[in-house]
Design an enzyme around this catalytic site. Structure first.
Site, PDB file in Angstrom:
ATOM      1  N   GLU A 289       4.874  -5.587   0.709  1.00  0.00           N
ATOM      2  CA  GLU A 289       3.714  -5.345  -0.145  1.00  0.00           C
ATOM      3  C   GLU A 289       3.581  -6.317  -1.317  1.00  0.00           C
ATOM      4  O   GLU A 289       3.261  -5.909  -2.440  1.00  0.00           O
ATOM      5  CB  GLU A 289       3.757  -3.904  -0.669  1.00  0.00           C
ATOM      6  CG  GLU A 289       4.892  -3.580  -1.639  1.00  0.00           C
ATOM      7  CD  GLU A 289       6.214  -3.165  -1.029  1.00  0.00           C
ATOM      8  OE1 GLU A 289       7.089  -2.694  -1.777  1.00  0.00           O
ATOM      9  OE2 GLU A 289       6.389  -3.320   0.204  1.00  0.00           O
ATOM     10  N   HIS A 313      -0.309   1.864   4.362  1.00  0.00           N
ATOM     11  CA  HIS A 313       0.955   2.008   3.636  1.00  0.00           C
ATOM     12  C   HIS A 313       1.113   0.891   2.604  1.00  0.00           C
ATOM     13  O   HIS A 313       1.430   1.141   1.433  1.00  0.00           O
ATOM     14  CB  HIS A 313       2.139   2.012   4.615  1.00  0.00           C
ATOM     15  CG  HIS A 313       3.469   2.176   3.937  1.00  0.00           C
ATOM     16  ND1 HIS A 313       3.997   3.415   3.627  1.00  0.00           N
ATOM     17  CD2 HIS A 313       4.359   1.267   3.467  1.00  0.00           C
ATOM     18  CE1 HIS A 313       5.155   3.248   3.001  1.00  0.00           C
ATOM     19  NE2 HIS A 313       5.406   1.955   2.898  1.00  0.00           N
ATOM     20  N   GLU A 314       0.874  -0.347   3.045  1.00  0.00           N
ATOM     21  CA  GLU A 314       1.044  -1.484   2.128  1.00  0.00           C
ATOM     22  C   GLU A 314      -0.018  -1.447   1.018  1.00  0.00           C
ATOM     23  O   GLU A 314       0.278  -1.769  -0.139  1.00  0.00           O
ATOM     24  CB  GLU A 314       0.981  -2.805   2.898  1.00  0.00           C
ATOM     25  CG  GLU A 314       1.935  -2.906   4.092  1.00  0.00           C
ATOM     26  CD  GLU A 314       3.399  -2.623   3.770  1.00  0.00           C
ATOM     27  OE1 GLU A 314       3.805  -2.763   2.601  1.00  0.00           O
ATOM     28  OE2 GLU A 314       4.143  -2.240   4.693  1.00  0.00           O
ATOM     29  N   HIS A 317       0.959   0.833  -1.816  1.00  0.00           N
ATOM     30  CA  HIS A 317       1.918   0.263  -2.773  1.00  0.00           C
ATOM     31  C   HIS A 317       1.216  -0.387  -3.976  1.00  0.00           C
ATOM     32  O   HIS A 317       1.851  -0.626  -4.999  1.00  0.00           O
ATOM     33  CB  HIS A 317       2.801  -0.780  -2.079  1.00  0.00           C
ATOM     34  CG  HIS A 317       4.018  -0.208  -1.427  1.00  0.00           C
ATOM     35  ND1 HIS A 317       4.951   0.551  -2.098  1.00  0.00           N
ATOM     36  CD2 HIS A 317       4.468  -0.301  -0.145  1.00  0.00           C
ATOM     37  CE1 HIS A 317       5.919   0.907  -1.268  1.00  0.00           C
ATOM     38  NE2 HIS A 317       5.652   0.402  -0.080  1.00  0.00           N
ATOM     39  N   GLU A 336       8.746   4.603  -2.483  1.00  0.00           N
ATOM     40  CA  GLU A 336       8.399   4.886  -1.085  1.00  0.00           C
ATOM     41  C   GLU A 336       7.929   6.315  -0.829  1.00  0.00           C
ATOM     42  O   GLU A 336       7.050   6.537  -0.004  1.00  0.00           O
ATOM     43  CB  GLU A 336       9.571   4.529  -0.166  1.00  0.00           C
ATOM     44  CG  GLU A 336       9.873   3.033  -0.139  1.00  0.00           C
ATOM     45  CD  GLU A 336       8.715   2.162   0.364  1.00  0.00           C
ATOM     46  OE1 GLU A 336       7.735   2.704   0.934  1.00  0.00           O
ATOM     47  OE2 GLU A 336       8.781   0.935   0.183  1.00  0.00           O
ATOM     48  N   ASP A 394      20.288  -3.336  -0.228  1.00  0.00           N
ATOM     49  CA  ASP A 394      19.717  -3.378   1.126  1.00  0.00           C
ATOM     50  C   ASP A 394      20.539  -2.563   2.123  1.00  0.00           C
ATOM     51  O   ASP A 394      20.009  -2.058   3.110  1.00  0.00           O
ATOM     52  CB  ASP A 394      19.596  -4.824   1.628  1.00  0.00           C
ATOM     53  CG  ASP A 394      18.366  -5.529   1.049  1.00  0.00           C
ATOM     54  OD1 ASP A 394      17.425  -4.828   0.641  1.00  0.00           O
ATOM     55  OD2 ASP A 394      18.358  -6.766   1.005  1.00  0.00           O
ATOM     56  N   TYR A 402      11.774   7.462   2.098  1.00  0.00           N
ATOM     57  CA  TYR A 402      10.414   7.541   2.625  1.00  0.00           C
ATOM     58  C   TYR A 402      10.030   8.993   2.933  1.00  0.00           C
ATOM     59  O   TYR A 402       9.085   9.537   2.352  1.00  0.00           O
ATOM     60  CB  TYR A 402      10.295   6.721   3.921  1.00  0.00           C
ATOM     61  CG  TYR A 402      10.404   5.224   3.734  1.00  0.00           C
ATOM     62  CD1 TYR A 402       9.269   4.425   3.722  1.00  0.00           C
ATOM     63  CD2 TYR A 402      11.646   4.600   3.587  1.00  0.00           C
ATOM     64  CE1 TYR A 402       9.353   3.044   3.569  1.00  0.00           C
ATOM     65  CE2 TYR A 402      11.744   3.226   3.421  1.00  0.00           C
ATOM     66  CZ  TYR A 402      10.598   2.454   3.414  1.00  0.00           C
ATOM     67  OH  TYR A 402      10.695   1.090   3.241  1.00  0.00           O
TER      68      TYR A 402
END
Length: 640
Positions: A289, A313-314, A317, A336, A394, A402
């Protein structure tokens, strides 16, 4: 706001305010695709802690750091506005001593000594000359890894802690700043960035400015043989020439509809443009995003607009993540979970609640699979994850922030009990915290202040649903939103899957069901049921394939993935070529790894297909995906 302490950053972000960053870069490509980024990073800083003797930044062993300079006028400049990127420094500057020190596997600390201790409020500008080559956040693609296969390509990926290998910075989401950049690229190439303005000058030099403050992880650059086409009043698509027509056809007019609904729900879209860059097929993610310029997988170019809702979704953001940001990666659910909720609110307005609930049900299945794999009480299955020093954020990535995050935001909406009141709260929340980085405590305190009657009822400590339990106890969400409106779409899919799993096929009942009108997630749900029931009785999959070319010949990546999984689970060798074609066409991690796992767990013929396909496609895969596949196939992984 003062920076929150971030265990994933080596920087002294709590001692300095970044007023502006300017990058001046020159890109050169090497023979095999890999190349170099050379240039300077200029940081305009204000000291917020008296007596600081050094500036400590995040960097990476892959960065070649050449010199650091303190630029005049030194700091007594009364104007608290960033200097223009094209303004030369007023004096040649004073060289500064610097050294790198170890920090973690994903980066190092860059210590720059100041000539004298800084005063609180003092302004100073530091310029660092450096070059970047092969770093985890700087991806160089050889021509065969692109769609056109003619020219190399460069893109950067900052989230979560990778931009420290692109430029030295305060690489933490806890602080935000404006940036500008000048990027010179070779003839025949175009540069694009996550910026509010883009301008091409002579000598193939591109000028970018981002006028809104953003965290370091959202600064992104791509350089390749790319062109653009307008698809709306504030949107264009960027892609390689061979993909641009498909991108324009798929997205013409749809982005504006999603943006308009988002603005109605969450308040003004502050980023000016919303453009999309369709990445080369080897891009390992679904989307990133980056503000003003979302990076998207070309797998979303299904040819029939059946996956355009993924971009919701993007787009979401733009409010949750980019405008209001988690201060640390341990509270990633603030980005998220809220974005999943926002995505499903927009989807409900555009597509209705039945379809949105069906999509949310597929998300719940993913959360269930994840928690079954890890065990519910795994520490990553909390919303507030403790990221210990040295742990790469990460490596904590999973479905919990989410989908469990979505459940918590849905629970807050359930406490309010009125959708329009909760929508108004979300607008107020975005408006109150815009351009800031916050913690869950900030969010929940604001919620209770906004709804004093709920605060008076003590909704934060209802037994079994305590806010503290949501944040700090691992496990399945204490509350699940009602997805029953989706049952009108799930029930026919369940019934049809039952018919296809029977020993003797009832063709009359099967032919009575018309799947031509089913949308993507209904078909996905149907195929998930078929996969669960596989292997089917002999001959059934062949008949299903003939009866539904909409599925067996689909160009839609979500359908292709599941059809390939069904082919492998039923060992349908006659259709192995479809698995091979799909893996040749893209390198998205979410599609690639499950198919190699299925092949490796299958027959001898399936294992041979895995080896043959990997040896042919390995050069076009992202290095991380190559290594994940090698682990599945039991091949040696080169250490980097």
């Amino acid at each position: 706001m003062a920076a929150v302490r971030d265990a994933a950053s080596a920087s002294s972000a709590d001692a300095w305010c970044v007023r502006h960053l300017h990058l001046s870069l020159r890109v050169t490509f090497g023979a095999a695709g890999a190349g170099r980024l050379r240039g300077t990073a200029r940081l305009e800083l204000r000291c917020v802690r008296e007596g600081e003797r050094a500036v400590r930044l995040d960097a990476h062993p892959g960065l070649g750091l050449q010199r650091a300079t303190l630029l005049g006028p030194g700091g007594d400049n009364p104007r608290d506005t960033p200097t223009r990127p094209d303004t030369p420094p007023e004096s040649p500057g004073q060289p500064l001593r610097f050294q790198t020190r170890p920090f973690a596997s994903y980066g190092c600390a860059l210590h720059i000594d100041l000539p004298q201790p800084a005063r609180a409020g003092q302004l100073l500008t530091i310029e660092i000359e450096y070059e970047a080559g092969e770093g985890p956040g700087v991806c160089w693609l050889a021509p065969e890894q692109t769609a056109g296969k003619q020219k190399p390509y460069l893109y950067t990926q900052g989230q979560a802690v990778l931009n420290r290998s692109f430029f030295p910075c305060f690489d933490t989401p806890s602080i935000k700043f404006t940036y500008s950049a000048t990027v010179k690229v070779p003839e025949g190439f175009t540069a694009v960035m996550s910026a509010t303005s883009w301008e091409k000058q002579k000598d193939n030099t591109f000028i970018f400015k981002m006028s809104q403050p953003i965290p370091s992880y959202l600064i992104a650059l791509a350089v390749g043989d790319i062109m653009s086409a307008d698809v709306g009043p504030r949107s264009r698509v960027w892609a390689e020439p061979c993909l641009i027509e498909a991108a324009k056809k798929e997205y013409d007019g749809v982005i504006e509809e999603f943006l308009t609904v988002g603005e109605k729900l969450f308040g003004p879209y502050v980023w000016g443009r919303y453009d999309i860059l369709f990445m080369p097929p080897s891009f390992p993610f679904g989307g990133m995003e980056n503000p003003c310029l979302t990076f998207l997988t070309p797998c979303l170019l299904a040819g029939d607009r059946s996956l355009v809702d993924v971009v919701i979704h993007e787009i979401s953001h733009s409010w949750f993540g980019n405008l209001v940001t988690n201060a640390t990666w341990g509270e990633f659910w603030l980005n998220e979970g809220f974005t999943m909720y926002a995505q499903r609110r927009i989807s409900t307005e555009v597509y209705g609640s039945a379809y949105t609930c069906l999509e949310a049900a597929t998300g719940r299945v993913l959360l269930r699979q994840h928690m079954d794999n890890t065990g519910e009480d795994h520490p990553l299955n909390k919303l507030r994850v403790i990221i210990e020093p040295g742990v790469n954020p990460d490596d904590t990535y999973n479905e919990t922030p989410y989908e469990k995050g979505y459940c918590f935001v849905s629970y807050l909406a359930h406490l309010v009990g009125d959708q329009s009141k909760f929508d108004a709260f979300l607008q107020a929340y975005v408006n109150h915290f815009k351009f800031q980085s916050i913690t869950a405590d900030d969010t929940l305190s604001f919620f209770l202040e906004y709804f004093p009657e709920l605060k008076a009822e003590g909704v934060d400590s209802i037994p079994g649903f305590e806010f503290d339990r949501w944040l700090n106890v691992p496990g399945w969400p204490p509350y699940l939103p009602d997805l029953s409106p989706g049952e009108q779409l799930m029930k026919p899919a369940d019934e049809l899957a039952e018919l296809w799993a029977a020993d003797g096929l009832n063709m009359e009942a099967i032919e009575a069901v018309d799947i031509m009108a089913w949308k993507t997630y209904q078909l996905v749900y149907f195929l998930d049921q078929i996969l669960q029931k596989s292997p089917l009785p002999a001959g059934n999959v062949e008949r299903l394939s003939k009866m539904y070319p909409k599925i067996s010949k689909a160009q839609n990546a979500e359908l292709r993935l599941r059809w390939c999984q069904i082919i492998l689970k039923n060992n349908l060798e006659a259709e192995y070529s479809k698995v091979k074609d799909f893996l040749h066409s893209q390198g998205k991690q979410k599609y690639t790894l499950p198919l190699y796992r299925a092949m490796w767990g299958g027959s001898e013929a399936a294992r041979a297909l895995a080896m043959e396909t990997f040896s042919a496609t390995a050069p076009q895969l992202h290095i991380n995906v190559q290594n994940y596949v090698k682990k599945i196939l039991g091949l040696a992984v080169a250490e980097h």
